[in-house]
Enzyme design. Structure first.
Site, PDB file in Angstrom:
ATOM      1  N   SER A   1      25.119 -19.382 -17.259  1.00  0.00           N
ATOM      2  CA  SER A   1      25.606 -19.423 -15.873  1.00  0.00           C
ATOM      3  C   SER A   1      26.284 -20.776 -15.672  1.00  0.00           C
ATOM      4  O   SER A   1      26.143 -21.666 -16.518  1.00  0.00           O
ATOM      5  CB  SER A   1      24.390 -19.248 -14.951  1.00  0.00           C
ATOM      6  OG  SER A   1      24.443 -20.085 -13.830  1.00  0.00           O
TER       7      SER A   1
ATOM      8  N   TYR B   1      15.926 -21.626 -11.755  1.00  0.00           N
ATOM      9  CA  TYR B   1      17.023 -20.821 -12.322  1.00  0.00           C
ATOM     10  C   TYR B   1      17.992 -21.729 -13.083  1.00  0.00           C
ATOM     11  O   TYR B   1      18.387 -21.425 -14.210  1.00  0.00           O
ATOM     12  CB  TYR B   1      17.727 -20.072 -11.198  1.00  0.00           C
ATOM     13  CG  TYR B   1      18.825 -19.121 -11.653  1.00  0.00           C
ATOM     14  CD1 TYR B   1      18.509 -17.879 -12.194  1.00  0.00           C
ATOM     15  CD2 TYR B   1      20.170 -19.467 -11.533  1.00  0.00           C
ATOM     16  CE1 TYR B   1      19.518 -17.004 -12.607  1.00  0.00           C
ATOM     17  CE2 TYR B   1      21.178 -18.596 -11.939  1.00  0.00           C
ATOM     18  CZ  TYR B   1      20.846 -17.367 -12.468  1.00  0.00           C
ATOM     19  OH  TYR B   1      21.850 -16.502 -12.879  1.00  0.00           O
TER      20      TYR B   1
HETATM   21  P1  NAD Z   1      21.388  -7.650 -11.458  1.00  0.00           P
HETATM   22  O1  NAD Z   1      20.265  -8.036 -10.567  1.00  0.00           O
HETATM   23  O2  NAD Z   1      22.400  -6.678 -11.009  1.00  0.00           O
HETATM   24  O3  NAD Z   1      20.780  -7.164 -12.870  1.00  0.00           O
HETATM   25  C1  NAD Z   1      19.643  -7.687 -13.459  1.00  0.00           C
HETATM   26  C2  NAD Z   1      18.891  -6.543 -14.121  1.00  0.00           C
HETATM   27  O4  NAD Z   1      17.777  -7.092 -14.850  1.00  0.00           O
HETATM   28  C3  NAD Z   1      18.303  -5.539 -13.116  1.00  0.00           C
HETATM   29  O5  NAD Z   1      18.693  -4.226 -13.436  1.00  0.00           O
HETATM   30  C4  NAD Z   1      16.802  -5.718 -13.248  1.00  0.00           C
HETATM   31  O6  NAD Z   1      16.056  -4.512 -13.069  1.00  0.00           O
HETATM   32  C5  NAD Z   1      16.688  -6.217 -14.675  1.00  0.00           C
HETATM   33  N1  NAD Z   1      15.428  -6.931 -14.899  1.00  0.00           N
HETATM   34  C6  NAD Z   1      14.817  -7.814 -14.064  1.00  0.00           C
HETATM   35  N2  NAD Z   1      13.675  -8.224 -14.606  1.00  0.00           N
HETATM   36  C7  NAD Z   1      13.545  -7.587 -15.802  1.00  0.00           C
HETATM   37  C8  NAD Z   1      12.557  -7.585 -16.819  1.00  0.00           C
HETATM   38  N3  NAD Z   1      11.454  -8.352 -16.725  1.00  0.00           N
HETATM   39  N4  NAD Z   1      12.751  -6.832 -17.908  1.00  0.00           N
HETATM   40  C9  NAD Z   1      13.848  -6.045 -18.021  1.00  0.00           C
HETATM   41  N5  NAD Z   1      14.821  -5.994 -17.090  1.00  0.00           N
HETATM   42  C10 NAD Z   1      14.665  -6.764 -15.996  1.00  0.00           C
HETATM   43  O7  NAD Z   1      22.078  -9.020 -11.853  1.00  0.00           O
HETATM   44  P2  NAD Z   1      23.415  -9.392 -12.595  1.00  0.00           P
HETATM   45  O8  NAD Z   1      24.150 -10.287 -11.684  1.00  0.00           O
HETATM   46  O9  NAD Z   1      24.082  -8.214 -13.170  1.00  0.00           O
HETATM   47  O10 NAD Z   1      22.815 -10.337 -13.718  1.00  0.00           O
HETATM   48  C11 NAD Z   1      22.910 -10.130 -15.112  1.00  0.00           C
HETATM   49  C12 NAD Z   1      22.775 -11.480 -15.794  1.00  0.00           C
HETATM   50  O11 NAD Z   1      23.900 -12.287 -15.450  1.00  0.00           O
HETATM   51  C13 NAD Z   1      21.541 -12.275 -15.378  1.00  0.00           C
HETATM   52  O12 NAD Z   1      21.026 -12.961 -16.504  1.00  0.00           O
HETATM   53  C14 NAD Z   1      22.086 -13.272 -14.381  1.00  0.00           C
HETATM   54  O13 NAD Z   1      21.270 -14.405 -14.290  1.00  0.00           O
HETATM   55  C15 NAD Z   1      23.437 -13.554 -15.005  1.00  0.00           C
HETATM   56  N6  NAD Z   1      24.440 -14.152 -14.121  1.00  0.00           N
HETATM   57  C16 NAD Z   1      24.862 -13.536 -12.976  1.00  0.00           C
HETATM   58  C17 NAD Z   1      25.849 -14.134 -12.204  1.00  0.00           C
HETATM   59  C18 NAD Z   1      26.366 -13.515 -10.945  1.00  0.00           C
HETATM   60  O14 NAD Z   1      27.192 -14.116 -10.259  1.00  0.00           O
HETATM   61  N7  NAD Z   1      25.940 -12.312 -10.590  1.00  0.00           N
HETATM   62  C19 NAD Z   1      26.386 -15.353 -12.583  1.00  0.00           C
HETATM   63  C20 NAD Z   1      25.944 -15.953 -13.755  1.00  0.00           C
HETATM   64  C21 NAD Z   1      24.984 -15.340 -14.518  1.00  0.00           C
END
Ligand code: NAD
Length: 280
Positions: free
Chosen positions: A162, A175
């Site tokens: 991130s 985080y």
């Molecule tokens: P999201 O919340 O849409 O997806 C996260 C998924 O992880 C969910 O489906 C959830 O059920 C699953 N999850 C949570 N805990 C879990 C566990 N213990 N075991 C298995 N699955 C689990 O979020 P997203 O934005 O699609 O995030 C995906 C990745 O991208 C994450 O690592 C997040 O930190 C990272 N990220 C997101 C952004 C953003 O702007 N959205 C930016 C940088 C990084």
């Protein structure tokens, strides 16, 4: 060399595949010919996307998996091996934050109202939850699935870091720390596995609107930006949020042996310039 990316018959395991970003990656890997295992705590969500893939003619299977439960992950690994074959590419996408590990204010002040959740009040369990979900939740699936990747031609791991990996955002110390740790772990794995043919790289997405952050960025109408959402837009030189589809090219580049066989241990920002901008 052809620039068309093919992951034909590669087995791609994606954790967090019920979420916005990883569902997109899973669908695109399947379109490029991969057999995709969609792992998520939320089986229903993962199943929905697996069904979408199979209806479109691709190969996919959904599995309920908690990235913090190593024993259960071993069972899922056995199932994936039987259903699809041994893992070629692992995408460690499960992650997230919690309000329990988020301060109310960007800066500590001497005169904060009594009911403020300051750094001093952050809940230890909340901090553990966030750190573990992101960091251990990347390390444990790697321990489990990378066993099958040792010596496998073209095998590689993609972690999801991130912007916090480079400079921490205010309010979210757990985080931020966990994502910095993921960037560090990406380099560690790249070195550790360099003699057995597993590359390891990460993408560092800028700001996309997903389930986990929509309430931080937008008011209840999900249209009006909150001050934090506006600040993010102001600090993203391209002046907008990213789309999940915009993470696909960078991910494919890192995952493709044809395109990046000598790229190992990098954290690739995909961020509309956020990381390059000082704000001045
Ligand atoms: P999201 O919340 O849409 O997806 C996260 C998924 O992880 C969910 O489906 C959830 O059920 C699953 N999850 C949570 N805990 C879990 C566990 N213990 N075991 C298995 N699955 C689990 O979020 P997203 O934005 O699609 O995030 C995906 C990745 O991208 C994450 O690592 C997040 O930190 C990272 N990220 C997101 C952004 C953003 O702007 N959205 C930016 C940088 C990084």
């Amino acid at each position: 060399m052809s620039l068309e990316v093919s992951f034909k018959d590669k087995v791609v395991v994606v954790t967090g595949a019920g979420g916005v970003i990883c569902a997109e990656l899973a669908k695109e890997f399947a379109k490029a010919g991969a057999k995709v295992a969609l792992l998520d705590l939320n089986l229903e969500a993962a199943q929905t996307y697996a069904d979408e893939i199979t209806e479109a003619g691709g190969v996919a299977k959904a599995y309920k998996a908690n990235v913090l439960d190593k024993e259960a992950l071993e069972e899922v690994r056995t199932q994936v091996n039987a259903d699809l074959g041994k893992t070629d590419i692992l995408v460690n996408g499960a992650g997230g934050n919690s309000p329990k590990a988020t301060t109310d204010n960007e800066f500590h002040e001497t005169d904060l109202p009594e009911d403020t959740k300051s750094f001093f009040e952050l809940d230890t369990k909340g901090i553990e939850f966030v750190f573990n979900l992101n960091y251990l939740g990347t390390l444990l699936p790697t321990q489990v699935f990378a066993q099958d990747m040792v010596g496998r031609e073209g095998a590689n791991i993609i972690n999801i870091a991130s912007m916090n990996a480079f400079t921490p955002l205010t309010k979210i110390p757990a985080y931020s720390g966990a994502k910095a740790a993921i960037a560090n772990f990406t380099q560690w794995l790249a070195v550790h596995f360099s003699h057995v043919g597993i590359r390891c790289n990460a993408i560092a997405p800028g700001f996309l609107v997903t389930h986990q952050n929509v309430d931080l960025m937008f008011e209840e109408d999900h249209e009006t930006l909150k001050p934090r959402g506006q600040k993010i837009i102001n600090n993203t030189p391209m002046g907008r949020f990213g789309e999940p589809s915009e993470l696909v090219g960078g991910t494919f580049f890192l995952a493709s042996e044809e395109m990046s066989s000598f790229v190992n241990g990098v954290v690739l920002p995909i961020d509309g310039g956020f990381n390059a901008y000082s704000g001045v």
